[in-house]
Design a protein around this motif. Structure first.
Motif, PDB file in Angstrom:
ATOM      1  N   LEU A  12     -13.684 -10.943   4.861  1.00 47.88           N
ATOM      2  CA  LEU A  12     -13.201  -9.668   4.321  1.00 47.88           C
ATOM      3  C   LEU A  12     -12.851  -9.859   2.848  1.00 47.88           C
ATOM      4  CD1 LEU A  12     -12.440  -6.756   5.055  1.00 47.88           C
ATOM      5  CD2 LEU A  12     -10.127  -7.542   5.446  1.00 47.88           C
ATOM      6  N   THR A  13     -13.457  -9.044   2.009  1.00 51.61           N
ATOM      7  CA  THR A  13     -13.210  -9.117   0.573  1.00 51.61           C
ATOM      8  C   THR A  13     -12.547  -7.822   0.109  1.00 51.61           C
ATOM      9  OG1 THR A  13     -15.155 -10.510   0.269  1.00 51.61           O
ATOM     10  CG2 THR A  13     -14.263  -9.459  -1.693  1.00 51.61           C
ATOM     11  N   VAL A  14     -11.445  -7.963  -0.622  1.00 51.11           N
ATOM     12  CA  VAL A  14     -10.679  -6.807  -1.088  1.00 51.11           C
ATOM     13  C   VAL A  14     -10.593  -6.856  -2.614  1.00 51.11           C
ATOM     14  CG1 VAL A  14      -8.468  -5.619  -1.000  1.00 51.11           C
ATOM     15  CG2 VAL A  14      -9.325  -6.797   1.014  1.00 51.11           C
ATOM     16  N   GLN A  15     -10.710  -5.676  -3.224  1.00 49.91           N
ATOM     17  CA  GLN A  15     -10.658  -5.625  -4.683  1.00 49.91           C
ATOM     18  C   GLN A  15     -10.080  -4.277  -5.117  1.00 49.91           C
ATOM     19  OE1 GLN A  15     -14.446  -6.087  -6.644  1.00 49.91           O
ATOM     20  NE2 GLN A  15     -13.499  -6.723  -8.549  1.00 49.91           N
ATOM     21  N   TYR A  16      -9.210  -4.333  -6.125  1.00 55.84           N
ATOM     22  CA  TYR A  16      -8.714  -3.093  -6.726  1.00 55.84           C
ATOM     23  C   TYR A  16      -9.864  -2.367  -7.397  1.00 55.84           C
ATOM     24  CZ  TYR A  16      -3.745  -4.361  -6.337  1.00 55.84           C
ATOM     25  OH  TYR A  16      -2.511  -4.664  -5.875  1.00 55.84           O
TER      26      TYR A  16
END
Lengths: 158, 188
Positions: A151-155
């Motif tokens: 899982l990759t999260v980015q603003y």
């Protein structure tokens, strides 16, 4: 006090007042892995996203900030050289932005984990669940099969 | 103020400016950095099923016009052996022939299986002659296996009897027919 020290003080004031304007780093942690348990060869098993055996991730960061969530999902589990098919459904993901996440009735339900998800972080961030289906063959060799769910999260900056 | 001090001051201002931009750029970059978590999916697959025919139903020599019956507890009964995950529930399904035939297909002989022609031995003994009700299901219907059938610690044996009925004018020869047993886990 000469100009040099005045500039030093001004410099640190600028830094001290400006840095908080930028969002704190987002964070993502794994609370639960997707667990199929024991399976019989030839009998598929589905773990729903609302199940206690579903994978659960927590995303932290600045409340109200928008983030993108991207899954990198496996197409099979493996045990040594043996593979077993795994399926992630296009409605197999859910996201909750409440401070008390509700897995059985999440804020955003039936989401497609194969697409980029974009949501605002809640006061306690976001909680993400994903289920799946494992499909052993009739002659599937016995063993413990695993695969990574990334899982990759980015603003987004919004 | 001499020129040297002015120059130093300007250099200092430029350096501070550059440093500030660098720090702010780093802060902005960090705020848009990706965060990655790696979870996993796991499953434990149990032992696969295996089935084998240990012994065929042997009607032996039969006479024209005289039916011959083999009981499922007879030494000549057919024997199938199922192995796999111990204590797992299984579903069984026989495909039974309606006749035996000569190898060239020129003649047929009726074979029948009644509702008490099958036993399920969860001791896996492969011994129809010692089969009894304490070992599983005795004298059951080969077309309707017990729903609670499961694999014993040494496997499960299936015993099958039957009856052949040669006609009065049955052609002499060696007759045979396929008996197919399909087994699958039922998830219990």
């Amino acid at each position: 006090m000469n100009r040099f020290w005045i500039l030093i003080i001004i410099y640190f004031l600028i830094i001290a007042t400006t840095l908080p304007l930028f969002a704190a780093d987002e964070s993502v942690t794994v609370n639960n892995n997707l667990t199929f348990g024991t399976m019989f060869p030839g009998i598929p098993k589905t773990i729903d996203k609302s199940s206690a055996n579903a994978a659960e991730f927590s995303i932290g960061g600045d409340a109200g900030a928008e983030v993108t969530i991207d899954f990198s999902l496996p197409t099979y589990l493996s045990s040594g050289s043996n593979n077993m098919q795994i399926i992630f459904f296009t409605d197999g993901c859910a996201v909750d932005s409440n401070s008390t996440p509700n897995q059985s009735s999440p804020t955003y339900d039936d989401l497609n984990p194969w697409q980029t998800l974009t949501y605002d972080l809640g006061s306690s961030g976001l909680t993400v669940w994903i289920g799946g289906k494992a499909v052993p063959g009739f002659r599937q060799p016995a063993g413990t099969y695993t695969a990574d769910i990334i899982l990759t999260v980015q603003y987004t900056g919004l | 103020m001499n020129m040297k001090r002015i120059l130093n001051l300007r250099i200092g201002i430029v350096l501070f400016g550059l440093l500030t931009i660098l720090i702010l750029f780093t802060a902005v970059s960090n705020s848009f950095a990706q965060e990655v978590a790696v979870g996993s999916a796991t499953a434990t697959v149990l032992t696969a099923l295996a089935i084998a025919s240990s012994s065929n139903i042997a009607f032996g020599n039969v006479y024209q016009g005289i039916a011959t019956t083999i009981d499922n507890t007879d030494a000549a009964a057919g024997i199938f052996k199922v192995t796999g995950q111990v204590d797992a529930g299984i579903s069984l399904y026989f495909q039974l022939p309606e006749y035996l035939s000569l190898s060239d297909g020129s003649s047929r002989m009726t074979v029948s299986f009644n509702s008490t022609d099958c036993s399920v031995d969860t001791t896996g003994a492969d011994s129809p002659t010692t089969m009894n009700g304490t070992k599983g299901w005795l004298d059951g219907d080969p077309r309707s296996f017990p729903g609670a059938a499961q694999i014993g610690s040494a496997g499960t044996s299936i015993y099958l009897g039957g009856k052949v009925t040669p006609s009065l004018y049955q052609a002499a020869g060696s007759y045979s027919g396929d008996i197919i047993l399909t087994v699958s886990y039922n998830g219990t």
